[in-house]
Design a protein around this motif. Structure first.
Motif, PDB file in Angstrom:
ATOM      1  N   ALA A 199     103.819  12.332  76.936  1.00 44.48           N
ATOM      2  CA  ALA A 199     104.092  12.718  75.550  1.00 44.48           C
ATOM      3  C   ALA A 199     105.551  13.098  75.340  1.00 44.48           C
ATOM      4  O   ALA A 199     106.094  12.934  74.243  1.00 44.48           O
ATOM      5  N   ARG A 200     106.193  13.597  76.389  1.00 41.64           N
ATOM      6  CA  ARG A 200     107.599  14.006  76.281  1.00 41.64           C
ATOM      7  C   ARG A 200     108.535  12.803  76.247  1.00 41.64           C
ATOM      8  O   ARG A 200     109.615  12.872  75.669  1.00 41.64           O
ATOM      9  N   ASN A 241     102.781  20.167  69.317  1.00 39.75           N
ATOM     10  CA  ASN A 241     103.860  20.957  68.711  1.00 39.75           C
ATOM     11  C   ASN A 241     104.450  21.961  69.682  1.00 39.75           C
ATOM     12  O   ASN A 241     105.526  22.496  69.440  1.00 39.75           O
ATOM     13  N   HIS A 242     103.733  22.222  70.751  1.00 42.99           N
ATOM     14  CA  HIS A 242     104.250  23.112  71.782  1.00 42.99           C
ATOM     15  C   HIS A 242     105.344  22.394  72.562  1.00 42.99           C
ATOM     16  O   HIS A 242     105.326  21.179  72.710  1.00 42.99           O
ATOM     17  N   SER A 243     106.342  23.152  73.038  1.00 39.12           N
ATOM     18  CA  SER A 243     107.416  22.557  73.839  1.00 39.12           C
ATOM     19  C   SER A 243     107.415  23.195  75.225  1.00 39.12           C
ATOM     20  O   SER A 243     107.749  24.371  75.367  1.00 39.12           O
ATOM     21  N   PRO A 244     107.020  22.429  76.266  1.00 40.46           N
ATOM     22  CA  PRO A 244     106.602  21.017  76.235  1.00 40.46           C
ATOM     23  C   PRO A 244     105.169  20.872  75.705  1.00 40.46           C
ATOM     24  O   PRO A 244     104.440  21.858  75.615  1.00 40.46           O
ATOM     25  N   PRO A 245     104.758  19.635  75.396  1.00 36.56           N
ATOM     26  CA  PRO A 245     103.398  19.419  74.887  1.00 36.56           C
ATOM     27  C   PRO A 245     102.337  19.885  75.895  1.00 36.56           C
ATOM     28  O   PRO A 245     102.555  19.865  77.099  1.00 36.56           O
ATOM     29  N   ILE A 246     101.196  20.321  75.368  1.00 36.70           N
ATOM     30  CA  ILE A 246     100.094  20.767  76.188  1.00 36.70           C
ATOM     31  C   ILE A 246      98.911  19.815  75.985  1.00 36.70           C
ATOM     32  O   ILE A 246      98.460  19.622  74.844  1.00 36.70           O
TER      33      ILE A 246
END
Length: 250
Positions: A199-200, A241-246
């Motif tokens: 996803a990153r 939306n979390h950085s990094p994605p979860i």
């Protein structure tokens, strides 16, 4: 025009009417549970499963490179444009690391020292040049095989689980290298199980389930709790939306 395209690609007991395109400048992740057909798809894209090899002739559809059927390319011409990194590599010879990386230049009938050195720098193996491949750890060997692909300077890189055996530092470093390749005129298609890492870095995703395309598109379309939970058969929590994605089993 798409760099590579599959049209209703069907492979007995493996793939069922798989259709998608990948564009220059794109990094595409092929994801899905074990046995979904990820490795078979990459092998078809590399031209390794077709009539000429006598193995698993696709029953329908086909693969097209720059609009031309992949089967129409001579093996050398295909090898110049497509670099394939299988999930498992093994050396039948006790070669030095530098010699294995140099094998990536075979389709070009030259030994481009600059390309070889650059590939070794990008994968962090320049200090291992004279070591025997069999003296290296599994993660170090994985970087050697990727360097061999990079040395050939293909426009399309197909990589089957390229970071599976790497530590956290080299996972990020190798994904950076692949992202850089895709950011130019190249393209990268990789099978990967680490969905959060994908996803990153990746632009689009092809989610396979039982050999069929379950979802295709950008992360917000494919990396959803509904699509992933259905494909993997377990509730999955997603927070892009979390950085990094979860992305984890719920």
């Amino acid at each position: 025009m798409a760099l590579i395209e599959t049209r209703n690609l069907t492979l007995k007991n493996r793939l069922d009417s798989v259709s998608f395109t990948a564009e220059p400048g794109e990094m595409l992740a092929v994801i899905g549970p074990n046995g979904a057909g990820k490795s078979s798809l990459l092998q078809c894209l590399a031209g390794l499963l077709h009539a000429e090899s006598g193995r698993h002739l696709p029953q329908e559809g086909g693969v097209f490179l720059n609009g031309t059927p992949l089967r129409a390319f001579k093996p050398t011409d295909r090898a110049r444009q497509i670099g394939f990194l299988p999930q498992f590599c093994d050396s039948a010879w006790t070669l030095a690391v530098e010699e294995i990386v140099a094998l990536g230049r075979l389709p070009w009938h030259d030994r481009d020292e600059a390309a070889i050195r650059q590939a070794m720098r990008e994968t962090g193996i320049e200090g291992m040049a004279q070591k025997n491949i069999n003296q290296l750890s599994g993660g170090e060997q994985a970087r050697v095989w990727l360097a061999r692909v990079l040395a050939g300077a293909p426009c399309l890189i197909l990589a089957d689980e390229p970071v599976a055996s790497l530590d956290l530092y080299y996972q990020a470093r190798i994904m950076d290298v692949l992202r850089q390749h895709a950011s130019g005129e190249g393209c990268v298609i990789l099978a990967i199980h680490d969905l959060a890492l994908a996803a990153r870095y990746c632009d689009r995703f092809c989610l396979l389930k039982q050999g069929r395309v379950h979802a295709f598109g950008p992360s917000e379309t494919v990396l959803t709790e509904a699509a992933l939970s259905d494909a993997f058969g377990v509730p999955i929590h997603v927070d892009l939306n979390h950085s990094p994605p979860i992305i984890l089993p719920a």
